[in-house]
Design an enzyme around this catalytic site. Structure first.
Site, PDB file in Angstrom:
ATOM      1  N   SER A 176       0.795  -1.222   0.000  1.00 17.90           N
ATOM      2  CA  SER A 176       0.000   0.000   0.000  1.00 17.90           C
ATOM      3  C   SER A 176       0.829   1.273   0.000  1.00 17.90           C
ATOM      4  O   SER A 176       0.385   2.290  -0.517  1.00 17.90           O
ATOM      5  CB  SER A 176      -0.958  -0.004   1.190  1.00 17.90           C
ATOM      6  OG  SER A 176      -0.257  -0.158   2.405  1.00 17.90           O
ATOM      7  N   HIS A 204      -5.316  -2.956  -2.904  1.00 19.30           N
ATOM      8  CA  HIS A 204      -4.939  -1.995  -3.954  1.00 19.30           C
ATOM      9  C   HIS A 204      -4.817  -2.625  -5.332  1.00 19.30           C
ATOM     10  O   HIS A 204      -4.489  -1.946  -6.296  1.00 19.30           O
ATOM     11  CB  HIS A 204      -3.625  -1.302  -3.582  1.00 19.30           C
ATOM     12  CG  HIS A 204      -3.721  -0.542  -2.304  1.00 19.30           C
ATOM     13  ND1 HIS A 204      -4.141   0.770  -2.245  1.00 19.30           N
ATOM     14  CD2 HIS A 204      -3.499  -0.920  -1.026  1.00 19.30           C
ATOM     15  CE1 HIS A 204      -4.147   1.162  -0.986  1.00 19.30           C
ATOM     16  NE2 HIS A 204      -3.775   0.160  -0.212  1.00 19.30           N
ATOM     17  N   LYS A 236     -11.508   1.269  -2.136  1.00 16.61           N
ATOM     18  CA  LYS A 236     -10.449   1.770  -3.014  1.00 16.61           C
ATOM     19  C   LYS A 236     -10.912   1.694  -4.471  1.00 16.61           C
ATOM     20  O   LYS A 236     -11.699   2.513  -4.889  1.00 16.61           O
ATOM     21  CB  LYS A 236      -9.156   1.032  -2.694  1.00 16.61           C
ATOM     22  CG  LYS A 236      -8.605   1.581  -1.374  1.00 16.61           C
ATOM     23  CD  LYS A 236      -7.751   0.681  -0.566  1.00 16.61           C
ATOM     24  CE  LYS A 236      -7.458   1.366   0.764  1.00 16.61           C
ATOM     25  NZ  LYS A 236      -7.018   0.455   1.803  1.00 16.61           N
TER      26      LYS A 236
HETATM   27  C1  LIG Z   1      -6.912   0.301   3.193  1.00 15.12           C
HETATM   28  C2  LIG Z   1      -6.394  -1.048   3.490  1.00 15.12           C
HETATM   29  C3  LIG Z   1      -7.060  -1.883   4.400  1.00 15.12           C
HETATM   30  C4  LIG Z   1      -8.229  -1.421   5.201  1.00 15.12           C
HETATM   31  O1  LIG Z   1      -9.388  -1.409   4.451  1.00 15.12           O
HETATM   32  P1  LIG Z   1     -10.607  -0.506   4.941  1.00 15.12           P
HETATM   33  O2  LIG Z   1     -11.770  -1.009   4.200  1.00 15.12           O
HETATM   34  O3  LIG Z   1     -10.231   0.896   4.601  1.00 15.12           O
HETATM   35  O4  LIG Z   1     -10.718  -0.698   6.429  1.00 15.12           O
HETATM   36  C5  LIG Z   1      -6.584  -3.159   4.559  1.00 15.12           C
HETATM   37  N1  LIG Z   1      -5.502  -3.587   3.905  1.00 15.12           N
HETATM   38  C6  LIG Z   1      -4.809  -2.797   3.066  1.00 15.12           C
HETATM   39  C7  LIG Z   1      -3.591  -3.330   2.367  1.00 15.12           C
HETATM   40  C8  LIG Z   1      -5.233  -1.497   2.847  1.00 15.12           C
HETATM   41  O5  LIG Z   1      -4.542  -0.697   2.048  1.00 15.12           O
END
Ligand SMILES: *Cc1c(COP(=O)(O)O)cnc(C)c1O
Length: 390
Positions: A176, A204, A236
């Protein structure tokens, strides 16, 4: 004195690590209003430009008319409604897995999956650059918890030798904060050789990667046998909110029985599932979004290299500019902001000490001209930082 919060806050400020929340006063998108100022932003994770898509908004609205607003109860009581169920079926179809299970957030999906699968006497091995939610899940599980060197199968294999009980190997799909890909084929082979399960959090990758946007597993053409536990998040690339775990019939049934963050929480609003169903269709079928994104990524990388910026080994929409010290990263972010450009500085503890960076993210909603503006801003501001030492 107990709870000396003012000392802790002052310490954080002095270390250039104090966090502030920019106030977003417009919908998400390239052109935003933040703290009263119009800015061109390169820091959201809405990679395909779906968070403010008219069809997704219309689906949300129609969903609320039909199903009301609140989920009303947990899934196991009376909160599992038709839209949730249809979304799970569509996610299973997208990922090519027998089933998928909807969670309220990615953080909860990770906590739920890891703690349901391993406990005391078991082992969980994680890439040292994994997302905080995965690391927290590992600690909470009570299993023996170790981190291996980033993307390093030798480091993983050494730890697998000493693993006891059920062993879960956990990695981000697309990292990330770095934008690079997990070496999944090698990790899957290493895990399988020792009878361990591989769990991939592809928060991602869904959207940008794979011919249908099904992420890193589609990108590498891996099967459920290689990656038994697949996590995706919906906030995302999908542009909405929530998360899912995809896998075998048995895995999903086990999560329904044992994943506490699934069981003990109210289901997400059904209308949100309606919106995500719509965005899933756009994500899967509007391939021009992935093509637009790929072309902007190439444009950015070529321009950034000409300026002499330190980019990372990434062909994903996450294109961090490595800076080093937190103070310098903050300064570059500030200089860009004075020129109408918003790029957030990412500092420890989100990234390792001494590796503060500007995390540029590109989306299909950006234009070539906007990426050009960012490059011009960087060409002007980067030299103003001066030599490292301050
Ligand atoms: C953003 C993210 C999460 C968390 O997801 P949310 O739905 O925002 O709680 C988990 N793992 C990774 C790798 C992320 O980038």
């Amino acid at each position: 004195m107990f709870f000396n919060l003012s000392a802790r806050l002052a310490e954080r400020r002095a270390a250039d690590l104090y966090r502030q929340r920019p106030l977003l006063q417009s919908p998400q998108g390239p052109q935003v209003v933040v703290d009263g100022k119009p800015l061109l932003a390169f820091c959201n994770n809405d990679y395909l430009g779906l968070a403010n898509h008219p069809d997704v908004i219309a689906a949300w609205r129609a969903g609320a008319e039909r199903w009301g607003v609140g989920g009303g109860a947990s899934h196991l009581v009376i909160g599992h409604s038709t839209p949730h169920h249809e979304l799970e079926e569509a996610l299973a179809d997208l990922t090519g897995r027998p089933r998928a299970l909807l969670f309220s957030t990615g953080y909860m999906a990770n906590l739920g999956a890891v703690t349901a699968l391993v406990g005391p006497g078991d082992t969980v091995l994680q890439d040292r650059l994994n997302h905080a939610s995965l690391l927290d899940a590992g600690r909470l599980s009570g299993a023996r918890f170790q981190r291996y060197l980033h993307n390093d199968t030798h480091s993983l294999a050494t730890r697998l030798e000493k693993a006891t009980g059920n062993t879960l190997v956990v990695t981000d799909g697309v990292f990330s904060m770095d934008g690079d890909l997990a070496d999944l084929p090698a990790l899957a082979a290493t895990a399988k050789a020792k009878g361990a399960w591989l769990m991939v959090d592809d928060a991602h990758g869904f959207g940008p990667l794979g011919a249908q946007g099904a992420g890193i597993v589609e990108h590498y053409g891996l099967s459920q046998d290689d990656v038994p536990v697949l996590i995706g998040t919906l906030g995302k690339g999908f542009g909405t909110s929530g998360a899912f775990v995809a896998g075998s019939e048995e895995l999903i049934e086990a999560l329904v029985q044992f994943a506490r963050p699934y069981i003990y929480t109210t289901s997400q609003p059904p209308a949100l599932a309606c919106a995500t169903l719509k965005s899933l269709g756009l994500l899967r079928h509007e391939t021009w979004r992935r093509e637009q994104l790929a072309s902007l990524i190439r444009q950015f990388r070529q321009g950034a290299e000409q300026i002499g910026l330190a980019l990372m080994d990434s062909f994903t929409p996450i294109q961090p500019i490595m800076i080093g010290s937190s103070a310098r990263a903050l300064r570059l972010s500030q200089l860009l902001r004075e020129r109408g450009l918003l790029v957030t500085a990412i500092r420890p503890p989100t990234v390792p000490a001494g590796s503060a960076r500007l995390r540029v993210t590109l989306t299909a909603a950006h234009s070539q001209a906007q990426v050009q503006r960012l490059l011009e801003g960087l060409a002007e501001c980067y030299p103003l930082l001066g030599p490292e030492d301050a």
